[in-house]
Structure formats: structure tokens, C-alpha cells
Design a protein around this motif. Sequence first.
Motif, PDB file in Angstrom:
ATOM      1  N   ASP A 175      -3.805  12.892   1.922  1.00  0.00           N
ATOM      2  CA  ASP A 175      -4.680  12.354   3.125  1.00  0.00           C
ATOM      3  C   ASP A 175      -5.008  11.136   2.888  1.00  0.00           C
ATOM      4  O   ASP A 175      -6.135  10.664   3.519  1.00  0.00           O
ATOM      5  CB  ASP A 175      -5.931  13.521   3.241  1.00  0.00           C
ATOM      6  N   GLY A 176      -4.651  10.418   1.835  1.00  0.00           N
ATOM      7  CA  GLY A 176      -5.398   9.200   1.668  1.00  0.00           C
ATOM      8  C   GLY A 176      -4.235   7.911   1.417  1.00  0.00           C
ATOM      9  O   GLY A 176      -3.140   8.022   1.850  1.00  0.00           O
ATOM     10  N   ILE A 177      -4.806   6.763   1.145  1.00  0.00           N
ATOM     11  CA  ILE A 177      -3.886   5.572   0.940  1.00  0.00           C
ATOM     12  C   ILE A 177      -4.322   4.989  -0.598  1.00  0.00           C
ATOM     13  O   ILE A 177      -5.363   5.107  -0.780  1.00  0.00           O
ATOM     14  CB  ILE A 177      -4.189   4.664   2.031  1.00  0.00           C
ATOM     15  N   ALA A 227       4.390  13.430  -9.913  1.00  0.00           N
ATOM     16  CA  ALA A 227       5.544  12.601  -9.228  1.00  0.00           C
ATOM     17  C   ALA A 227       5.857  13.152  -7.789  1.00  0.00           C
ATOM     18  O   ALA A 227       5.680  14.361  -7.482  1.00  0.00           O
ATOM     19  CB  ALA A 227       6.879  12.843 -10.134  1.00  0.00           C
ATOM     20  N   GLY A 228       6.543  12.229  -7.080  1.00  0.00           N
ATOM     21  CA  GLY A 228       6.863  12.666  -5.739  1.00  0.00           C
ATOM     22  C   GLY A 228       7.371  11.566  -4.781  1.00  0.00           C
ATOM     23  O   GLY A 228       7.415  10.619  -5.121  1.00  0.00           O
ATOM     24  N   SER A 229       6.858  12.042  -3.489  1.00  0.00           N
ATOM     25  CA  SER A 229       7.289  10.857  -2.588  1.00  0.00           C
ATOM     26  C   SER A 229       6.068  10.166  -1.978  1.00  0.00           C
ATOM     27  O   SER A 229       4.895  10.704  -1.776  1.00  0.00           O
ATOM     28  CB  SER A 229       8.008  11.556  -1.333  1.00  0.00           C
ATOM     29  N   PHE A 230       6.640   9.048  -1.540  1.00  0.00           N
ATOM     30  CA  PHE A 230       5.475   7.940  -0.864  1.00  0.00           C
ATOM     31  C   PHE A 230       6.150   7.289   0.154  1.00  0.00           C
ATOM     32  O   PHE A 230       7.289   6.833   0.276  1.00  0.00           O
ATOM     33  CB  PHE A 230       5.038   6.877  -2.021  1.00  0.00           C
ATOM     34  N   VAL A 277       0.768  -1.336   0.063  1.00  0.00           N
ATOM     35  CA  VAL A 277       0.155   0.030   0.097  1.00  0.00           C
ATOM     36  C   VAL A 277       1.148   1.245  -0.012  1.00  0.00           C
ATOM     37  O   VAL A 277       2.053   1.149   0.559  1.00  0.00           O
ATOM     38  CB  VAL A 277      -0.910   0.014   1.213  1.00  0.00           C
ATOM     39  N   TYR A 278       0.469   2.229  -0.532  1.00  0.00           N
ATOM     40  CA  TYR A 278       1.239   3.466  -0.640  1.00  0.00           C
ATOM     41  C   TYR A 278       0.272   4.836  -0.028  1.00  0.00           C
ATOM     42  O   TYR A 278      -0.747   5.038  -0.132  1.00  0.00           O
ATOM     43  CB  TYR A 278       1.258   3.749  -2.140  1.00  0.00           C
ATOM     44  N   PHE A 279       1.295   5.600   0.639  1.00  0.00           N
ATOM     45  CA  PHE A 279       0.754   6.753   1.417  1.00  0.00           C
ATOM     46  C   PHE A 279       1.373   7.951   0.619  1.00  0.00           C
ATOM     47  O   PHE A 279       2.591   8.178   0.915  1.00  0.00           O
ATOM     48  CB  PHE A 279       0.868   6.821   2.728  1.00  0.00           C
ATOM     49  N   PRO A 280       0.697   8.660  -0.310  1.00  0.00           N
ATOM     50  CA  PRO A 280       1.518   9.736  -0.904  1.00  0.00           C
ATOM     51  C   PRO A 280       1.738  10.809   0.147  1.00  0.00           C
ATOM     52  O   PRO A 280       1.117  11.327   0.988  1.00  0.00           O
ATOM     53  CB  PRO A 280       0.076  10.288  -1.806  1.00  0.00           C
TER      54      PRO A 280
END
Length: 213
Positions: free
Chosen positions: A50-52, A73-76, A22-25
Motif C-alpha cells: 500500500d506504499g511507495i 523478496a518479490g515484485s516491484f 521510486v518503487y511500489f512493492p
Amino acid sequence: MTLIELPFGAVLHEPGDFIKHVYFPVNSIVSLLYVMQNGASSEIAAVGNDGIVGIAVFMGGHSTPSRAVVQSAGSFYRLPAKCLKEEFHSNSELRTLLLRYTQALLTQMAQTAACNRHHSIDQQLCRWLLLWLDCLTGNCLIMTQELIANMLGVRREGITDAAGKLQAIGAIQYSRGRIIVKDRSILENLSCECYAVVRRETDRLLNAHQTEH
């Protein structure tokens, strides 16, 4: 959790994939896209900081019919699905928060479907821009008109016309795949009720949880 960087266009999962992470932006946006048999697709929801991405893991399905693609694009933060599932069953506070977020996401999906059916392209574009702004820390979106058209499931000419109107009245500035929102209030005034419904429900569900704890 592992902090990772992902580029534009990275696919987190395809339709039917068994979800392993799972990924949290953090400062990025992921589009959940429904893909048709002929390859056409449209966005059913956007996931920001604020999501997953990967709710199927704790909902019991392990896979979904949607594609998850990085559109900004960015961090997760990436977490093994097994870890989240274990915490979901053992941590009641986390479980409540994840279920509240899922309800907010379902609201966004339902409202997007209704909006795409009943409202004009101009209104849809305003709603889409506002929802994406809520996922970012600034007022600049890196996005071509063709990509926006694909996500909304409309013709590019319609987006070009709608964006031109917004630029003419000073709401946005568009150039070479970069959209800068100059006046958010104009977008809010021109958007249909769909944005307000999603924003109100998201705030109610997630902020209420924070207040309770």
C-alpha cells in the motif's frame, strides 16, 4: 512503470543517495533503516503493497538519511523519479494520495520511535509482526530472529525469549527463519497500542481518499 523482481537484501537506496527511481512493492516488503556511524541500524518503518519507497522525490529533498532494503523478496513496479515528480505537480488526485500516504508513513515512524522507547520487547515484537502481516498476503514471514533483533535495535536473546513465549501460547510457529502466525488475535491482544494507532491512521487516510473518489 517497469515490473521487476528483487531479492532479499537488495538495497534500493543508501543514506544520502540521490533517488533516481521510486518503487511500489507488489508482494514484497522494504525496510527503511536508520544507520548509525558504528554500522548499527534499526527499522524506522516498513513499506508494503500500500506504499511507495522514495517519498523524498516529491517532498523536494531528493535524498534521505535512511537506507531502503528489501526484507521480503518479490515484485516491484519501478518508476523513474522524474516521471513521478511531473505527475505529482500535474495530477491533483495523485498528489493528494501521495501526501496522505506520507502522513501515514510519518505516523508509523513516530509510533515506532515511541514504542521502542516505552514498551517491552514482547510488545514490540507483536507490533512488528502485525505491521508486517499487513504488508503480506499470507501468514508466513521469512525472517531470522537475529534480523528481527537488528531491526528493532534490541539483543537477539530478547527476541528469542519473546518469540518462545508467543510460540508456547500458540500465537506463532517458528522454525529455521520461518515465522508462521497461527493466531493473529493473540498478537493483537498482547501488542501495545502502537499497532492500533498506526493501522487506524493508515486506514483513515488511505481509505478516506478512496471513498472521496
